[in-house]
Scaffold this motif. Structure first.
Motif, PDB file in Angstrom:
ATOM      1  N   ASN A  41      13.370  79.566   6.689  1.00 13.96           N
ATOM      2  CA  ASN A  41      12.727  80.452   5.716  1.00 13.96           C
ATOM      3  C   ASN A  41      13.303  80.220   4.327  1.00 13.96           C
ATOM      4  O   ASN A  41      12.560  80.070   3.341  1.00 13.96           O
ATOM      5  CB  ASN A  41      12.933  81.908   6.148  1.00 13.96           C
ATOM      6  CG  ASN A  41      12.212  82.898   5.252  1.00 13.96           C
ATOM      7  OD1 ASN A  41      12.522  83.039   4.079  1.00 13.96           O
ATOM      8  ND2 ASN A  41      11.267  83.615   5.813  1.00 13.96           N
ATOM      9  N   THR A 101       6.288  84.559  11.858  1.00 19.91           N
ATOM     10  CA  THR A 101       6.219  83.242  11.232  1.00 19.91           C
ATOM     11  C   THR A 101       6.742  82.131  12.139  1.00 19.91           C
ATOM     12  O   THR A 101       6.375  80.962  11.973  1.00 19.91           O
ATOM     13  CB  THR A 101       7.032  83.206   9.924  1.00 19.91           C
ATOM     14  OG1 THR A 101       8.422  83.433  10.231  1.00 19.91           O
ATOM     15  CG2 THR A 101       6.540  84.267   8.954  1.00 19.91           C
ATOM     16  N   LEU A 160       3.528  85.804   2.920  1.00 25.95           N
ATOM     17  CA  LEU A 160       3.674  85.258   4.266  1.00 25.95           C
ATOM     18  C   LEU A 160       5.124  84.957   4.612  1.00 25.95           C
ATOM     19  O   LEU A 160       5.572  85.225   5.734  1.00 25.95           O
ATOM     20  CB  LEU A 160       2.833  83.984   4.419  1.00 25.95           C
ATOM     21  CG  LEU A 160       1.316  84.152   4.313  1.00 25.95           C
ATOM     22  CD1 LEU A 160       0.624  82.798   4.446  1.00 25.95           C
ATOM     23  CD2 LEU A 160       0.784  85.111   5.374  1.00 25.95           C
TER      24      LEU A 160
END
Length: 250
Positions: free
Chosen positions: A84, A77, A69
């Protein structure tokens, strides 16, 4: 694509697990791999029942659900590159002090502030999910939009296509009851719909030579070079840098 629909429509708990339990099988939400219930599967000289084997599949093929993911396009996302990276470091179990040193930021309070911002996003996401679930019960006019494929290289207005519009486009561009194109569309939305359909001709577990890919695409349209370029550009196919092998992108 069926896999994308399953992925986006799966309950949160199934997404966390990385697979969906159906009546006769377990389906990997990350790549579409299917494992039949009631069967025993070998791996590394051991035998596993279906659900355990599916867990091993996710571990070996995808690393983890988190790894898969977090590697998705940031348009999917909603995370910045900075967020991230932070999430990856948090997941690795690193302390705020270690993260401060690795990211070369001023103090651990900066990391704590980032944690706070992410918790705010989590709370907002839960609120939005709840509102959208309640809305489904009341909004009879909401169109059924096509879902972005997980390997999409760009997620923008070209996905603003209903499933009814998708069917009309497929009928417009493909010869009836066949996978042969009449012409390749110029508009981006229509390209996307056509390329999604073409991607179903490739199998997730297979690796193709450039000649193999060309043969598949020739059966669809005479300008197979254009199709091949767009299949890669839109994130349906991937390939080695030297073009020696191609595969359906996972």
């Amino acid at each position: 694509m069926v896999i994308s629909d399953r992925f986006w429509e799966a309950p949160l708990e199934d997404l966390k697990n990385g697979y969906l339990e159906e009546k006769e099988q377990y389906v990997c939400l990350l790549c579409g791999n299917e494992v039949e219930k009631g069967m025993i599967y070998p791996r590394d000289n051991k035998l596993y029942e279906a659900e355990k084997f599916m867990n091993l599949h996710i571990q070996h093929e995808h690393g983890s659900v988190f790894t898969y993911l977090i590697g998705l396009n940031k348009k999917l996302t909603g995370l910045t590159d900075h967020q991230n990276r932070l999430l990856r470091l948090f997941y690795e179990g690193k302390s705020d002090t270690e993260i401060k040193q690795e990211m070369e930021v001023g103090s651990t309070s900066t990391i704590r502030n980032h944690r706070f911002v992410l918790k705010e996003k989590e709370r907002q996401a839960k609120m939005l999910l709840t509102l959208m679930e309640l809305l489904k019960e009341k909004d009879e006019h909401a169109p059924s939009l096509i879902a972005p494929h997980q390997t999409a290289t760009m997620v923008d207005d070209r996905y603003n296509v209903t499933k009814q519009e998708q069917e009309k486009m497929l009928k417009k561009y493909f010869i009836e009851d066949s996978r042969t194109l009449k012409t390749f569309p110029a508009k981006e939305k229509q390209k996307l719909v056509v390329l999604r359909e073409i991607s179903t001709l490739f199998h997730a577990k297979e690796t193709y030579s450039e000649k193999d890919v060309n043969e598949v695409l020739k059966s669809v349209y005479h300008d197979f070079v254009t199709l091949r370029r767009y299949m890669i550009e839109y994130g349906f196919l991937d390939r080695k840098s030297d073009g020696s092998s191609y595969w359906l992108k996972k």
